[in-house]
Design an enzyme around this catalytic site. Structure first.
Site, short mmCIF file in Angstrom:
data_model
loop_
_atom_site.label_atom_id
_atom_site.label_comp_id
_atom_site.label_asym_id
_atom_site.label_seq_id
_atom_site.Cartn_x
_atom_site.Cartn_y
_atom_site.Cartn_z
N CYS A 1 73.27 -81.56 -12.07
CA CYS A 1 72.38 -80.57 -11.46
C CYS A 1 72.01 -79.43 -12.41
O CYS A 1 70.89 -78.93 -12.37
CB CYS A 1 72.96 -80.03 -10.17
SG CYS A 1 74.60 -79.29 -10.34
N HIS B 1 76.34 -75.22 -7.74
CA HIS B 1 75.09 -75.97 -7.72
C HIS B 1 73.99 -75.03 -8.21
O HIS B 1 74.14 -73.81 -8.17
CB HIS B 1 74.78 -76.48 -6.31
CG HIS B 1 73.66 -77.49 -6.26
ND1 HIS B 1 73.57 -78.52 -7.17
CD2 HIS B 1 72.58 -77.60 -5.45
CE1 HIS B 1 72.49 -79.25 -6.89
NE2 HIS B 1 71.88 -78.70 -5.85
N ASP C 1 64.73 -78.57 -4.86
CA ASP C 1 65.89 -79.17 -5.54
C ASP C 1 65.44 -80.47 -6.19
O ASP C 1 65.22 -81.47 -5.51
CB ASP C 1 67.01 -79.44 -4.54
CG ASP C 1 68.31 -79.84 -5.23
OD1 ASP C 1 68.24 -80.48 -6.30
OD2 ASP C 1 69.38 -79.53 -4.69
#
Length: 641
Positions: A289, A316, A333
């Protein structure tokens, strides 16, 4: 010499504080300039007493280090090989000139007469901090842990400095050369036109559609996820077996950490540097990520979108895009190809959120409250620093960054922040697309992080159920016609002005242990069982009862593919009648269900062999290059009840 915001802020300290801090900053710079090949001079330990007592509490001091080119590592600030020595010299000379002036007893050159004799005005909580320069409070005076405050402050500084990389014009051009921007822009224009034709009151703008297309391209065609790399010698699977030493080239590209992916078959170690420089990521196009959000945010800026990098203290990161048409920031995202689903992490993944901060070239904003519908719970977990300290520190950072902005830009930032603060007051309820567990990463990785929770239980699936009900146009035409494309991950409701609905699960009635899989190596997309599950089920519901109509006939085309002992069973259920049909990709008609008012299409996935059994039963398998082909199609002819 161009004004440095950090040096200007440093000069606002008392004469004694400035002279002490400037002496240390010049020493750090001179050590590097005199010993360019000595690694020890390129690293400053955050816990070093000299750093923590003589620099960290002094406003502007740490900012100067970041402007010189220092970057954050886990326990140190590091001056990487890739950093500009010329920039280091520029900041050093600016500090030295001010220091020399003060030692001679002259008027400080960076301060106005008023600023030299009066304290800067205080700011109200929640203000944009753009109107005046606000001092960052002394960390040593805070009741919370000094070490915790130091660490948090460095994280804020590091991220705030890092996002300035995205503003590099040459780097934006390099990113733009990797993006099929003409195709993405053309497709976005076409989609926006379709949306406006379908709904004249549509509030979407070009930026909204553009980011959806950019997300899809980035996820499906550009970047790839890494759990463990294949062995560089035999191509077999590897295990992550700790860390290796970073080379000078790794450090040059911001990879302070290098993972050791060890092959049990041929005993070779394959190196996986965790690059933090988005320029390098344009070449490697892989990671987790951190790499995804880092590179995607750059791509957004390269496409002219206002973007900010979002950091979550529970490990994250993602991106936010500003929508001028909607006058708000949209959660994006790239790992999940998710847009405007801010409650995904708390509700869908089960994260226990605490601090979420958004960083742009102009501003830091605490956006935690956008991502939670459980504000009281979140407050109990925000214990790393005092709330007043955090607000004061963010205001100080923003004041330093914004001091050279024009009044019009400051006004825009203030207005946007006010809109956000109003948004944060009232927690929102979860939408259907926010209820699913995480898709990116292996099952073991997701389980280890506790991010597999989702609407796979009957209760949450019930809450997420979508029902196709005829619209006025479909009632008039007596036809409900829907197609789904796995390659686009998009539904098209042809009978309703070609309405487009993004994401496979947005029109699902029930789902249990299934997810959409992307095979970047093979350029394929399909829906399969989640890893570790023995069965998976997915269904779609159609109901004409609310509009007083009944079904005249149904035609369905569904595609499925099995390997080894994998099995897919398709059913069409209407009342007590269940009809089986094949998923052979051919259109099949069902006249026997005439007179019914509702029905459900169900796919059940099971079987398969070995650890990869979940892959041996697939539906809607499609090449990512087959953008115009349908994987699933339903035509419902209607008549009056």
């Amino acid at each position: 010499m161009a004004e440095s915001p950090a040096v200007t802020t440093l000069c606002e300290n008392s004469n004694e504080e400035f002279l002490d801090a400037s002496k240390l900053l010049i020493t750090y710079a001179d050590n590097i300039l005199r010993n360019p090949n000595e690694e020890k001079y390129r690293s400053i330990r955050i816990g070093n007493p000299t750093f923590s007592t003589k620099l960290l509490p002094i406003k502007g001091a740490v900012e100067c280090l970041f402007e010189m080119g220092f970057e954050e590592a886990e326990t140190h600030l590091v001056f990487p090989k890739s950093a500009s020595v010329d920039q280091l010299k520029l900041i050093r000379e600016s500090i030295a000139a001010e220091r020399e002036q003060r030692l001679r007893g002259g008027q400080p050159v960076h301060l106005s007469a008023q600023a030299a004799t009066t304290s800067p005005p205080a700011q109200t909580p929640g203000s944009s901090a753009g109107a005046s320069s606000q001092p960052i409070p002394s960390l040593a005076a805070q009741p919370s842990s000094l070490e915790s405050s130091m660490s948090f402050f460095v994280t804020l500084q590091s991220n705030f400095q890092h996002v300035m990389l995205y503003e590099n014009v040459e780097l934006q051009q390099k990113a733009r050369s990797c993006i099929p921007h003409q195709q993405i822009s053309s497709t976005a224009e076409h989609r926006l036109k379709e949306a406006k034709e379908a709904d004249p009151d549509c509030k979407l703008g070009m930026e909204d559609i553009l980011v959806l297309e950019l997300l899809s391209w980035f996820k499906n065609n550009f970047f790839s996820w890494v759990d463990s790399l294949p062995c560089s010698r035999c191509g077999g699977p590897t295990q992550n077996s700790g860390m290796l030493s970073a080379t000078p080239d790794d450090i040059r590209w911001g990879a302070q950490r290098v993972e050791n992916h060890h092959c049990e078959s041929c005993r070779l170690s394959t190196r996986f540097p965790r690059y933090n420089n988005p320029e390098k990521l344009l070449e490697t196009r892989r990671g987790r990520c951190g790499e995804w959000a880092n590179c995607f945010t750059l791509c957004c800026r390269a496409m002219g979108l206002e973007a900010r990098y979002v950091w979550d203290s529970t490990d994250h990161v993602w991106t936010e895009i500003y929508s001028p048409s909607q006058r708000r920031w949209l959660h994006c995202d790239p790992c999940e190809n998710a847009c405007d689903k801010p409650l995904l992490y708390e509700v869908g993944w089960g994260k226990k959120l605490a601090y979420i901060l958004a960083f742009s070239k102009d501003q830091v904003v605490d956006v935690t409250w956008r991502y939670s519908c459980k504000h009281p719970e979140v407050l109990t977990r925000r214990t790393r620093v005092q709330e007043a300290w955090l607000l004061h520190t963010i205001n100080g950072l923003n004041a330093s960054r914004q001091q050279f902005l024009g009044p019009d830009r400051k006004k825009v930032l203030t207005e946007r922040l006010l809109v956000e603060l109003v948004e944060f007051i009232s927690p929102k309820k979860p939408k259907s697309g926010e209820l699913g567990g995480r898709n990116s990463g292996s099952l073991a990785w997701r389980l280890a992080r506790g991010e597999t929770r989702g609407p796979d239980t009957a209760t949450s699936a019930q809450a997420a159920g979508f029902v196709f009900t005829p619209t006025e146009k479909e009632q008039s035409s007596r036809l409900l016609h829907v197609r789904y494309s796995a390659s686009k991950d998009q539904y098209c409701r042809l009978s309703n002005n070609s309405e487009l609905i993004q994401s496979w699960d947005q029109c699902v009635w029930r789902k249990e242990s299934v997810f959409r899989k992307l095979e970047n190596d093979w350029q394929m997309a399909y829906i399969a069982r989640t890893e570790g599950s023995s069965e998976g089920k997915i269904s779609w519901k159609f109901d004409s009862t609310p509009v007083g109509m009944k079904i005249k006939s149904i035609s369905v085309m569904a595609s499925s593919q099995t390997f080894h002992s994998g099995k897919v069973c398709w059913h069409l259920k209407a009342g007590l009648v269940t009809t089986e049909f094949t998923g052979d990709g051919k259109m099949q008609s069902f006249q026997s269900l005439s007179g019914s008012s509702e029905f459900v299409i169900v796919a059940e996935l099971s079987g398969g062999d070995g650890d990869a059994s979940w892959q041996h039963a697939q539906i809607f398998r499609q090449s990512l290059k087959e953008m115009e082909e349908a994987s699933f199609e339903i035509l419902v002819h209607l008549e009056d009840a």
